[in-house]
Scaffold this motif. Structure first.
Motif, short mmCIF file in Angstrom:
data_model
loop_
_atom_site.label_atom_id
_atom_site.label_comp_id
_atom_site.label_asym_id
_atom_site.label_seq_id
_atom_site.Cartn_x
_atom_site.Cartn_y
_atom_site.Cartn_z
N HIS A 1 67.88 -3.18 58.91
CA HIS A 1 69.02 -2.27 58.77
C HIS A 1 68.50 -0.84 58.80
N SER B 1 69.10 1.33 56.47
CA SER B 1 69.01 1.85 55.10
C SER B 1 67.63 2.37 54.69
N GLN C 1 67.36 5.99 54.20
CA GLN C 1 67.85 6.65 52.98
C GLN C 1 66.65 7.10 52.15
N ARG D 1 67.35 -8.68 63.77
CA ARG D 1 67.45 -9.83 62.87
C ARG D 1 67.07 -11.10 63.63
N GLN E 1 72.93 0.14 64.27
CA GLN E 1 73.67 0.53 63.07
C GLN E 1 73.71 2.04 62.96
N GLU F 1 73.68 4.67 59.72
CA GLU F 1 73.59 4.83 58.27
C GLU F 1 74.10 6.21 57.91
N PHE G 1 75.64 -4.82 47.27
CA PHE G 1 74.39 -4.53 47.97
C PHE G 1 73.43 -4.05 46.89
N PHE H 1 71.23 -1.93 46.70
CA PHE H 1 70.85 -0.51 46.63
C PHE H 1 72.01 0.43 46.37
N VAL H 2 73.18 -0.12 46.05
CA VAL H 2 74.30 0.75 45.67
C VAL H 2 74.97 0.19 44.42
N GLY I 1 79.54 -1.56 55.13
CA GLY I 1 79.19 -1.66 53.73
C GLY I 1 78.85 -0.26 53.22
N ALA I 2 79.13 -0.03 51.93
CA ALA I 2 78.89 1.30 51.40
C ALA I 2 78.80 1.25 49.88
N ALA J 1 76.27 6.17 50.13
CA ALA J 1 75.63 5.72 51.36
C ALA J 1 76.55 4.71 52.03
N PHE J 2 76.46 4.65 53.35
CA PHE J 2 77.22 3.61 54.06
C PHE J 2 76.42 3.18 55.28
N GLY J 3 76.71 1.99 55.76
CA GLY J 3 76.04 1.51 56.96
C GLY J 3 77.01 0.68 57.78
#
Ligand code: PHE
Length: 348
Positions: free
Chosen positions: A179, A181, A184, A205, A219, A221, A259, A261-262, A293-294, A316-318
């Motif tokens: 991803h 992320s 970040q 992936r 993606q 981010e 997620f 990380f959030v 996702g965010a 954050a969002f992705g």
């Protein structure tokens, strides 16, 4: 004879002779005579050093002006001579130079490139900066620094393509990022708040290919860190994005999601374009399609990069980029983007 008289004489002689010069060879001779090292004009320019300061100014300027004029005339004449020669040779060989040329097929940007440039532009206009990061990444940035240590179940949701064998571990293993992320963390390590960035790029992936999965996709981010940033800022930013990309009347929904990380984590969905929310095959009968996702950046991550979570907060969002044109144009197979079928690509 005064210098200005001399210059006038040079000008007259030069014009008459240039008129008469009819081919490239004559033009070259003319150039040497009037603009060359040993030309009279150059002699005048060299003699300027003997003059008083006042004279130097006026006479020098006049001499330089003449030099520029001579160069311009020569250029014009050269072009005219070349044109005459081409016309003559075209007439001789019976070529019609007024015919339009053969059209040369021009390429275009790939639909995915077009879309992420469009998305970049939406976020740039809101004050985000576009940055890019490495596709070969450390385990540390892709997982550990994002609160996904070894053995964490979240690792299983992103089947990883490893570059080094997994045993090496303690974050020093290389992989293809799953991803965007990790950027970040990389960005926050380098830059203190306020931070406002978007990161478009390829992710990988280890997955079997089907209509909705391919092993390489894109993606985007997003990350904003500053004093006083709240979930409302996240929702406002993403809502604005959705309005601009999908149009004002597509409804948007936020729901809780997880997620590592959030905290809290959310997912954003838009109303299904096909059934307008009633439920159909495309949206799995729910009427909604998840697009990203965010969440609020986890305080532990801020701490890890030396940002005080008591002072700063961030969101954050992705999002998956291929999904955006798929949802906008109703494309039902992600493989089309990378099948190199021109009949598909030419539609964008
Ligand atoms: N990186 C997550 C994914 O690939 C998306 C995400 C990004 C979620 C940022 C929350 C915050 O699924």
């Amino acid at each position: 004879m005064s210098i200005s008289q001399k210059l006038e004489e040079i000008r007259k002689a030069a014009t008459t002779e240039l008129e008469a010069a009819g081919d490239a060879k004559k033009l070259e001779e003319w150039r040497i005579r009037y603009l060359g090292k040993k030309s009279r004009l150059n002699e005048v320019l060299r003699s300027l050093s003997r003059l008083s300061l006042d004279e130097k100014k006026t006479v020098g300027a006049a001499a330089n002006r003449l030099k520029v004029e001579l160069e311009e005339w020569l250029g014009q004449k050269e072009r005219a001579v070349r044109r005459d020669r081409m016309e003559a040779s075209a007439a001789e060989k019976g070529i019609d130079i007024s015919l339009p040329g053969r059209p040369f097929p021009a390429g275009r940007l790939h639909p995915v490139t077009q879309v992420y440039r469009e998305i970049d532009a939406i976020f740039t206009s809101m004050g985000f900066e576009v940055v890019e990061g490495p596709e070969v990444e450390w385990d540390y940035y892709n997982f550990e620094a994002l609160n996904i240590p070894a053995e964490h179940p979240a690792r299983d949701t992103m089947a990883t393509l490893w570059i080094d064998s997994e045993e090496k571990d303690n974050g020093k293993t290389r992989l293809l990022r799953t991803h965007t992320s990790p950027m970040q963390v990389r960005v926050m390590e380098q830059k203190s708040p306020p931070v406002r960035i978007v990161v478009p790029g390829k992710v990988y992936r280890y997955e079997a290919t089907d209509a909705t999965h391919i092993p390489m996709f894109h993606q985007l981010e997003g990350l904003a860190v500053d004093k006083g940033i709240t979930l409302a800022d996240l929702k406002g930013t993403l809502y604005e994005f959705a309005c601009r990309f999908f149009g004002k009347d597509r409804r948007v929904r936020f729901r809780c999601d997880y997620f590592p990380f959030v905290e809290p984590g959310v997912e954003m969905a838009i109303e299904c374009a096909v059934c307008k929310g009633d439920g159909c095959r495309l949206c799995g009968n729910s009427g909604w399609i998840e697009i990203l996702g965010a969440g609020m950046v986890h305080p532990r991550i801020l701490e890890r990069v030396g940002i005080d979570p008591e002072v700063y907060t961030g969101f954050a969002f992705g999002m998956g980029i291929e999904r955006m044109p798929m949802l906008r144009y109703g494309i039902d197979d992600i493989r089309l983007f990378y099948g190199s079928d021109l009949r598909f690509l030419r539609q964008f």
